[in-house]
Design an enzyme around this catalytic site. Structure first.
Site, PDB file in Angstrom:
ATOM      1  N   CYS A   1       3.485 -12.574   1.212  1.00  0.00           N
ATOM      2  CA  CYS A   1       2.769 -11.795   0.201  1.00  0.00           C
ATOM      3  C   CYS A   1       1.402 -11.459   0.787  1.00  0.00           C
ATOM      4  O   CYS A   1       1.091 -11.877   1.896  1.00  0.00           O
ATOM      5  CB  CYS A   1       2.693 -12.497  -1.152  1.00  0.00           C
ATOM      6  SG  CYS A   1       1.758 -14.031  -1.221  1.00  0.00           S
TER       7      CYS A   1
ATOM      8  N   CYS B   1       3.852  -6.882  -0.386  1.00  0.00           N
ATOM      9  CA  CYS B   1       2.997  -6.519   0.756  1.00  0.00           C
ATOM     10  C   CYS B   1       3.404  -5.178   1.350  1.00  0.00           C
ATOM     11  O   CYS B   1       2.823  -4.726   2.321  1.00  0.00           O
ATOM     12  CB  CYS B   1       2.966  -7.610   1.814  1.00  0.00           C
ATOM     13  SG  CYS B   1       4.501  -7.903   2.689  1.00  0.00           S
TER      14      CYS B   1
ATOM     15  N   CYS C   1       4.576  -5.509   6.542  1.00  0.00           N
ATOM     16  CA  CYS C   1       5.434  -6.497   7.189  1.00  0.00           C
ATOM     17  C   CYS C   1       6.183  -5.856   8.349  1.00  0.00           C
ATOM     18  O   CYS C   1       6.812  -4.815   8.174  1.00  0.00           O
ATOM     19  CB  CYS C   1       6.431  -7.068   6.190  1.00  0.00           C
ATOM     20  SG  CYS C   1       5.632  -7.847   4.785  1.00  0.00           S
TER      21      CYS C   1
END
Length: 133
Positions: A11, A85, A89
């Site tokens: 996150c 997020c 990523c």
């Protein structure tokens, strides 16, 4: 790749959702699953309300610290679970990715964080059933 499955929870701040998810995996699977958590922009410390919500169900995450997301952590994991997020990523072919849409517990009261905690538990139980099948 190790003989046991590994999961990475990501996150933004690595202070609430991902820490609670990692706590659930450790609590429910013990050493059967390797677990990591990280954040794209880690906070200074874990959300104290998340710590309290987990303590209520007998899980202690006070020793955890927010960590920066690294390419190595993603590469070393079989499953990468993101929580808000977005595109920060890194994506690698052959990895399993899931995005869990969960309320961010930052700035929320204990009632909201309890709901997030319980929703995470249900998702973790499903994930563990799939990873250890």
């Amino acid at each position: 790749m190790s003989s046991k499955p590994s999961v990475l929870f990501v996150c933004v701040h690595n202070a609430g959702r991902s820490q609670m998810a990692a706590g659930w995996v450790t609590h429910l699977a013990g050493d059967a699953v390797e677990v990591r958590s990280a954040g794209s922009a880690p906070a200074e410390s874990i959300n104290p309300v998340a710590v309290e919500a987990m303590r209520e169900v007998g899980i202690d995450i006070t020793d955890q610290k927010p960590k920066i997301l690294t390419t190595e952590a993603v590469q070393a994991s079989d499953a990468v679970i993101t929580m808000g997020c977005g595109d920060t990523c890194p994506i690698f072919p052959g990895k399993r990715y899931e995005d869990w849409e969960l309320t961010d517990p930052a700035g929320q009261g204990i009632e909201v964080v309890r709901q997030v905690r319980d929703e995470i538990r249900g998702r973790v139980e499903k994930l563990l059933a799939e990873l250890t099948a």
